[in-house]
Design a protein around this motif. Structure first.
Motif, mmCIF file in Angstrom:
data_model
loop_
_atom_site.group_PDB
_atom_site.id
_atom_site.type_symbol
_atom_site.label_atom_id
_atom_site.label_comp_id
_atom_site.label_asym_id
_atom_site.label_seq_id
_atom_site.Cartn_x
_atom_site.Cartn_y
_atom_site.Cartn_z
ATOM 1 N N GLN A 259 12.992 29.975 19.354
ATOM 2 C CA GLN A 259 14.358 29.863 18.840
ATOM 3 C C GLN A 259 14.421 28.888 17.656
ATOM 4 O O GLN A 259 14.804 29.247 16.561
ATOM 5 N N ASP A 260 14.076 27.652 17.884
ATOM 6 C CA ASP A 260 14.109 26.643 16.821
ATOM 7 C C ASP A 260 12.708 26.485 16.245
ATOM 8 O O ASP A 260 11.723 26.415 16.991
ATOM 9 N N ARG A 344 14.964 25.521 11.180
ATOM 10 C CA ARG A 344 16.179 25.860 11.926
ATOM 11 C C ARG A 344 16.163 25.116 13.253
ATOM 12 O O ARG A 344 15.253 25.280 14.057
ATOM 13 N N GLU A 345 17.177 24.275 13.450
ATOM 14 C CA GLU A 345 17.300 23.499 14.674
ATOM 15 C C GLU A 345 18.749 23.600 15.122
ATOM 16 O O GLU A 345 19.615 22.872 14.631
ATOM 17 N N GLY A 346 19.026 24.526 16.056
ATOM 18 C CA GLY A 346 20.393 24.802 16.439
ATOM 19 C C GLY A 346 21.150 25.408 15.267
ATOM 20 O O GLY A 346 20.672 26.325 14.608
ATOM 21 N N GLN A 347 22.335 24.864 14.997
ATOM 22 C CA GLN A 347 23.128 25.360 13.878
ATOM 23 C C GLN A 347 22.629 24.843 12.531
ATOM 24 O O GLN A 347 22.952 25.421 11.492
ATOM 25 N N GLN A 377 20.704 33.334 14.189
ATOM 26 C CA GLN A 377 20.103 32.720 15.364
ATOM 27 C C GLN A 377 19.123 33.653 16.082
ATOM 28 O O GLN A 377 18.736 33.381 17.219
ATOM 29 N N ASP A 411 13.453 20.723 22.583
ATOM 30 C CA ASP A 411 14.317 19.650 23.064
ATOM 31 C C ASP A 411 13.472 18.627 23.818
ATOM 32 O O ASP A 411 12.439 18.964 24.422
#
Length: 482
Positions: A259-260, A344-347, A377, A411
């Motif tokens: 994801q990130d 990209r880290e979250g928004q 995303q 995280d």
């Protein structure tokens, strides 16, 4: 004896000479903010501020005729009109540097041409003058630096990392300190919060595949890649389709979707003549088969050699351009060892285009986007490399892909201390511009809550570096004079 002149923005005009009558106060004026109280004699001093310094310098020059005078007027305007403060040096003040902008108008320069002389007015928003740059290296983790100036100096500390670290700190005995990351406690587990999931030095084509490759933007897949053991290059572009871009493309899958992430690629793209058109591209491919983003270096001008970098999140028609440019100086990326990355880290989505010169990160263009609506995303599952040429044009003379790296951003739990840098990384603590860089990437998010960008007071300054024996440290500053 040669006539004295000045250097502005690192440019010197041999035909321009200084005339007598420079108007410059011995030091910048100080503005006092006073508070008066009814019934009390005098006042309280609330605050003081140093005002900008104004320097009026008469200059003259010799011309052959009126046409030559107009030519020099245009040259003056082109040279002296800048968007920001730049270095200013006078021959009769050796070793002193001011940072100034010119306040003269075009009308002033036209009068210069008529009279063959005039007065240049320099505005120094920073009212101090500075000596040559000092670059002492710390002999140990405890050091004394001497600021021989008359004002506080704000240094740039460069830390070359010698061991994996969870924090970096520079402090003085007065309680001022700069710190990034956090110290490990006895209960903490040190973790890598950004493990590398893909790293390729482009030494072997066989680990890449053509299966599932998505067509590049505005182009067709044809031809083949090869490797010389160090870089990917094109062994053949294939058949010209008669329109659009064409060239080879290959894909490599990540071990699993993430994801990130942070993805980085290094290119060289050089057009040796104006007839050469080409591009190097890295596509980020989503788990759903769409384009998550793109990093590219392009040469698309038919009349000039001007390589332009691009960093995008999303697809060609529905994406967002994060950063684009040629590095502030026309054509500076043409033939450069360029470095492009997207994070990209979250928004929060950030990107940078730049180049590596003598091991330093230079000519950087930054961009960021807050994806509050969650438009970009999609999980990242693969990357794709492409080198293309335009139909009807010659390919660029030198086009290489050097390295590709993808990191997963994870995280961190409460009892985990994240590693912030590893052996060989370079940390820059810039107390001049209030910035923190790791390998050229701004990481002010790592700044400790109580940390501050402190200066070196006139005289001796004791400094301490933590953790011990974890860095080779160099400080840079110019000695300031009021």
């Amino acid at each position: 004896m040669p006539l004295k002149s000045l250097t502005f923005n690192n440019i010197r005009k041999p035909w321009l000479h200084l005339l007598r009558g420079r108007s410059k106060p011995p030091f910048a004026s100080i503005s006092r903010d006073l508070l008066t109280v009814p019934g009390m004699d005098g006042a309280y001093l609330q605050s003081s501020s140093i005002q900008p310094l104004i320097i009026n310098q008469p200059v003259g020059f010799t011309v052959r005729d009126d046409n030559h005078a107009l030519q020099l007027k245009d040259e003056l305007a082109s040279w002296l009109v800048t968007d920001e403060s730049v270095e200013l040096q006078f021959d009769d003040e050796p070793g002193r540097i001011y940072y100034a902008v010119v306040q003269n108008s075009i009308d002033d320069f036209e009068k210069f041409a008529e009279l063959r002389n005039g007065t240049i007015q320099f505005l120094c928003l920073d009212p101090y003058s500075y000596g040559t740059e000092l670059t002492p290296t710390f002999p140990s983790d405890a050091v004394t630096l001497t600021n021989e100036g008359t004002a506080e100096a704000y240094p740039v500390f460069e830390l070359e990392v010698l061991a994996p670290i969870t924090f970096a700190q520079i402090a003085n005995p007065d309680g001022d300190y700069m710190m990034i990351g956090r110290q490990q406690t006895i209960d903490d587990i040190v973790v890598d919060s950004s493990p590398t999931v893909l790293s390729d030095d482009m030494g072997d084509v066989s680990s890449w595949t053509s299966t599932g490759v998505i067509a590049p933007d505005g182009g067709a897949i044809s031809g083949n890649f090869a490797s010389d053991g160090d870089v990917f290059l094109v062994s053949g572009y294939g058949t010209d389709p008669g329109d659009g871009w064409y060239g080879p493309a290959l894909r490599k899958n990540l071990p699993s979707p993430i994801q990130d992430f942070r993805a980085e690629v290094r290119f060289t793209l050089e057009a040796l003549s104006a007839e050469e058109i080409g591009r190097c591209e890295l596509y980020l491919i989503g788990a759903d088969g769409t384009k998550v983003g793109k990093l590219a270096m392009k040469e698309i001008l038919v009349s000039d050699n001007d390589a332009v970098g691009e960093a995008r999140i999303g697809g060609l028609n529905d994406g967002h351009m994060l950063a684009k440019g040629n590095g502030y100086q026309k054509g500076s990326y043409n033939g450069a060892y360029s470095r492009l990355w997207v994070r990209r880290e979250g928004q929060k989505i950030k990107a940078q285009i730049g180049e590596i010169v003598d091991g330093e990160f230079a000519n950087r263009i930054n961009g960021e986007f807050n994806d509050v609506n969650g438009l970009y995303q999609t999980e990242l599952s693969a990357i794709e490399v492409h080198i293309g040429k335009m139909s009807g044009y010659k390919a660029c003379g030198r086009t290489y892909i050097h390295t590709v790296t993808v990191e997963e951003l994870k995280d961190v739990a409460v009892n985990e201390a994240p590693k912030i840098a590893d052996v060989g990384d370079k940390i820059t603590l810039d107390h001049q511009t209030d910035n923190i860089l790791i390998n050229g990437e701004s990481r002010t998010d790592l700044k400790n809550f109580g940390a501050s960008y402190f200066g070196l007071m006139p005289g001796k300054n004791s400094l301490f570096v933590f953790p011990e024996q974890a860095f080779d440290v160099t400080a840079k500053w110019r000695t300031p004079y009021k």
